[in-house]
Design a protein around this motif. Structure first.
Motif: not given
Ligand code: ADE
Ligand code: ZN
Length: 325
Positions: A8-14
């Protein structure tokens, strides 16, 4: 598909924070963030712009490095349960110490320690991409880029821009992207989600990015689609996010199928999974149902994602062995 290895390359932590986690933290701190949850306890928002407000309200309870360490633990547990073996997450010094480099270092150290523990426990590998936030403006983005440049290395591997794509222009952020590039960071930008095809061209030409976050509205300009395919630009596509935010009515109507057929390097990610009621396992399952994609296609998507990952070659070859096992 559910437990198969995934990149997975696109994940916003918050944006990956489970609502129960945010509610629990709010209770511990006796702060009222009421109104951002629906009657079932899920995040409640009306549209993309309201989503950004709810995202920032939820994030407001994350105030210490320890909070962020706990968040990394919770998020990686979810990712590992979906079969994710390598993940790149967007991190924002805006939310972690207000773009002060010293404070940011403390947040980063706490997150890295939590990620190292998760790797020992579940084998999942995490790397960070620092993002500036477009609607916070170019001045704050410069401070963010300086945090990025100061902490660039084999864990902070990239720099990007998220937030409201209808605010300002990519070229307003050129200084920040140049600063990050000079520090050795790899570059990505959100474009072609709320902006049309021109926003994708602008991100490529004005910021010099090698990956595009979303990029799906390139489909409205087939000359651009051909150019993306020829140049090998990688799209971090988040189909469930686009459907949940109303960009497309359902997975079958999502352009990822056409982009793939036309030779664009597409990858699959969740963006902000609990906001969009999704997981990596669900994304793959929905793509299988919508386009009849099979294990062969998913293996190719994972391979494309690992090739486009911003980590060093040793990490890539280590992950590659797990992917192929
Ligand atoms: N921040 C979190 N999720 C986002 C998205 N899908 N687009 C832009 N900014 C974001
Ligand atoms: Zn995003």
């Amino acid at each position: 598909m559910g437990r198969n290895a995934k990149i997975e390359l696109h994940l916003h932590l918050e944006g990956a924070a489970p609502p129960a986690f945010i509610r629990g933290l709010a209770q511990e701190k006796h702060v009222d963030i009421g109104g951002i949850f629906d009657e079932r306890g899920a995040y409640r928002y009306k549209d993309f712009w309201d989503f950004l407000k709810v995202y920032e309200a939820a994030t407001s309870v994350l105030t210490t490095p320890e909070d962020y360490a706990r968040l990394v633990t919770a998020v990686l547990e979810e990712s590992a349960a979906s079969g994710v073996i390598y993940s790149e997450t967007f991190l924002s010094p805006d939310f972690c110490g207000g773009r002060d480099v010293g404070a940011w270092r403390d947040y980063l150290a706490a997150m890295q320690e939590a990620a190292a523990q998760a790797e020992l426990r579940d084998g999942i590998v995490l790397r960070g991409i620092i993002t500036c936030i477009r609607h916070f403006g170019p001045e704050k983005a410069r401070e963010t880029a300086l945090c990025a440049a100061e902490t660039a290395g084999d864990w902070i591997v990239g720099f990007g821009i998220a937030g409201d794509e209808t605010s300002g222009q990519p070229k307003d952020f050129r200084w920040s992207f140049d600063c990050a590039r000079e520090a050795g960071l790899r570059l990505t930008a959100h474009a072609g989600e709320w902006g049309g095809p021109q926003s994708v061209r602008d991100a490529l030409n004005d910021l010099g990015v090698e990956r595009i976050g979303h990029g799906v509205r390139a489909i409205e300009d087939l000359a651009l689609v051909d150019e993306l395919a020829e140049r090998g630009v990688v799209l971090e596509v988040c189909p469930g996010s686009n459907v949940a935010l109303g960009l497309y009515p359902n997975f079958r109507a999502h352009p990822i199928g056409q982009l793939y057929d036309r030779g664009v390097k597409v990858t699959v990610s969740t963006d902000d999974p609990p906001f969009f009621h999704t997981t990596m396992a669900r994304e793959f399952e929905m793509l299988h149902r919508a386009f009849d994609w099979d294990e062969g296609v998913f293996a190719q998507l994972n391979r494309t994602a690992l090739d486009a990952a911003f980590c060093d070659a040793d990490t890539k070859s280590r992950i590659s062995k797990v992917l192929e096992a």
